[in-house]
Design a protein around this motif. Structure first.
Motif, PDB file in Angstrom:
ATOM      1  N   UNK A 120       0.825  -1.206   0.000  1.00 27.04           N
ATOM      2  CA  UNK A 120       0.000   0.000   0.000  1.00 27.04           C
ATOM      3  C   UNK A 120       0.861   1.259   0.000  1.00 27.04           C
ATOM      4  N   UNK A 121       1.879   1.293   0.852  1.00 28.43           N
ATOM      5  CA  UNK A 121       2.740   2.478   0.934  1.00 28.43           C
ATOM      6  C   UNK A 121       3.558   2.663  -0.337  1.00 28.43           C
ATOM      7  N   UNK A 122       4.084   1.573  -0.879  1.00 31.44           N
ATOM      8  CA  UNK A 122       4.902   1.677  -2.080  1.00 31.44           C
ATOM      9  C   UNK A 122       4.130   2.171  -3.284  1.00 31.44           C
ATOM     10  N   UNK A 123       2.835   1.892  -3.303  1.00 26.68           N
ATOM     11  CA  UNK A 123       2.009   2.288  -4.443  1.00 26.68           C
ATOM     12  C   UNK A 123       1.398   3.678  -4.283  1.00 26.68           C
ATOM     13  N   UNK A 124       1.559   4.296  -3.113  1.00 30.30           N
ATOM     14  CA  UNK A 124       0.848   5.529  -2.791  1.00 30.30           C
ATOM     15  C   UNK A 124       1.084   6.641  -3.807  1.00 30.30           C
ATOM     16  N   UNK A 150      -1.873  13.402   3.216  1.00 32.26           N
ATOM     17  CA  UNK A 150      -3.117  12.635   3.065  1.00 32.26           C
ATOM     18  C   UNK A 150      -2.814  11.189   2.702  1.00 32.26           C
ATOM     19  N   UNK A 151      -1.828  10.977   1.845  1.00 28.86           N
ATOM     20  CA  UNK A 151      -1.471   9.613   1.458  1.00 28.86           C
ATOM     21  C   UNK A 151      -0.843   8.852   2.633  1.00 28.86           C
ATOM     22  N   UNK A 219       6.556   5.047   1.695  1.00 30.99           N
ATOM     23  CA  UNK A 219       6.146   6.285   1.030  1.00 30.99           C
ATOM     24  C   UNK A 219       7.347   6.972   0.391  1.00 30.99           C
ATOM     25  N   UNK A 220       8.484   6.948   1.080  1.00 27.44           N
ATOM     26  CA  UNK A 220       9.696   7.528   0.514  1.00 27.44           C
ATOM     27  C   UNK A 220      10.116   6.788  -0.753  1.00 27.44           C
ATOM     28  N   UNK A 221      10.108   5.466  -0.697  1.00 28.21           N
ATOM     29  CA  UNK A 221      10.451   4.681  -1.883  1.00 28.21           C
ATOM     30  C   UNK A 221       9.488   5.008  -3.025  1.00 28.21           C
ATOM     31  N   UNK A 292      12.334  10.543   9.916  1.00 23.60           N
ATOM     32  CA  UNK A 292      13.445  10.585   8.951  1.00 23.60           C
ATOM     33  C   UNK A 292      12.945  10.324   7.529  1.00 23.60           C
ATOM     34  N   UNK A 293      12.229   9.227   7.341  1.00 26.00           N
ATOM     35  CA  UNK A 293      11.803   8.886   5.983  1.00 26.00           C
ATOM     36  C   UNK A 293      10.594   9.701   5.539  1.00 26.00           C
ATOM     37  N   UNK A 294       9.793  10.182   6.499  1.00 26.14           N
ATOM     38  CA  UNK A 294       8.733  11.108   6.133  1.00 26.14           C
ATOM     39  C   UNK A 294       9.308  12.417   5.619  1.00 26.14           C
ATOM     40  N   UNK A 295      10.350  12.921   6.278  1.00 29.38           N
ATOM     41  CA  UNK A 295      11.018  14.147   5.813  1.00 29.38           C
ATOM     42  C   UNK A 295      11.685  13.930   4.464  1.00 29.38           C
TER      43      UNK A 295
END
Length: 308
Positions: A120-124, A150-151, A219-221, A292-295
């Motif tokens: 789910x996160x990778x496809x966001x 939002x994602x 999400x970062x990826x 970290x990865x959100x930033x």
């Protein structure tokens, strides 16, 4: 409300349709909530999401049926005392069906839950780019930061939904196949079924919170590529790689810094009294990964040249 309806209600670039020359309208909180609602509806309407939730809900069913069959002749549960490196929950299920909740969470947390969240996160973001809808979403006045938030929020809701799918399914199956009653804690003391149920809810929340760092990483990826499949595969591959690293004794020095290292610490909430040390370490580590990865995702997404 669909994405098209959300964007249409504000107009392109946030232009006030009622005033003509009124210029760009400020983004309203209701628009932001509409964007989040749109992301949630889009995420949970996909057949892929429903299939993932269905598979997760089926795991406790399979565990419960397997244990019921194995113990139908009065025998004990075989296969060793541990589930995924966790405590001996399996051996307690025949005495109390509530333990199926703990066993199912311990069985799904190392593999099934993180793989589902990784998909789910990778496809966001990458999935939107691959489908050609990302540029259309960015026409709205919310901007890239609000869209990314939002994602991420939608991914976190999926983390909770996925965990609850396992826990609720396990509770139902456990109640149908096994007796319910007072719960014997890991410390050897006995608590009421109501207290055990409260602890099961708390454990489910902790398990869901254990996935927030992975959600940010995925999400970062997702911001690094325009291929949804590549982003999902990379995220799931990272989960598997980090899990392998966490099992290599020679790398014990880095183990406390790997996001899955304290995942099974939720078992300490079945002690009397609670043992919070590793649970708090887990939550703190997830917060660091999320920050970290959100930033990093924000920095990448806000500077990314959107061509799809």
């Amino acid at each position: 409300m669909s994405r098209a309806e959300v964007l249409e209600s504000e107009g392109p670039q946030g232009v006030d349709r009622t005033g003509g020359a009124a210029g760009v309208r400020a983004v309203s909180p209701l628009w932001t909530l509409g964007l989040l609602r749109s992301e949630l509806v889009t995420t949970f309407r996909r057949w892929r999401t429903l299939a993932l939730l269905g598979v997760l809900a089926a795991v406790p069913v399979l565990i419960g049926i397997a244990i019921k069959i194995e113990t139908s002749d009065g025998g004990s549960v075989g296969g060793g005392p541990e589930v995924g490196g966790g405590p001996a929950f399996l051996t307690q299920i025949t005495n109390n069906g509530l333990f199926l909740v703990f066993a199912a969470l311990a069985a799904t947390l190392p593999v099934f839950l993180p793989m589902a969240v990784g998909v789910i996160a990778g496809d966001a973001v990458a999935g939107e780019a691959n489908a050609g809808t990302l540029r259309y979403l960015l026409v709205a006045p919310a901007g890239r930061t609000r869209l990314l938030l939002a994602k991420y929020a939608a991914t976190l809701v999926f983390c909770l939904a996925a965990t609850l799918a396992v826990a609720v399914s396990a509770l139902i199956v456990g109640a149908l196949l096994f007796p319910l009653g007072d719960v014997t804690t890991i410390s050897g003391t006995s608590i009421s079924f109501g207290d055990g149920l409260i602890r099961a809810v708390l454990i489910a929340l902790v398990v869901a919170a254990s996935l927030i760092g992975l959600a940010a990483l995925g999400l970062f990826v997702s911001t690094l590529t325009n291929s949804g499949i590549a982003a999902m595969a990379t995220t799931v591959g990272l989960v598997i790689t980090v899990q392998i690293l966490d099992t290599i004794p020679q790398l014990h020095g880095i183990h406390p810094y790997l996001f899955p290292h304290y995942w099974l610490s939720f078992a300490d909430l079945l002690r009397e009294p609670f043992y919070w040390d590793d649970v708090l370490k887990n939550l703190g580590l997830q917060g660091v990964y999320a920050a970290v990865f959100g930033s990093a995702a924000w920095a990448r997404f806000t500077a990314k040249d959107i061509s799809a």
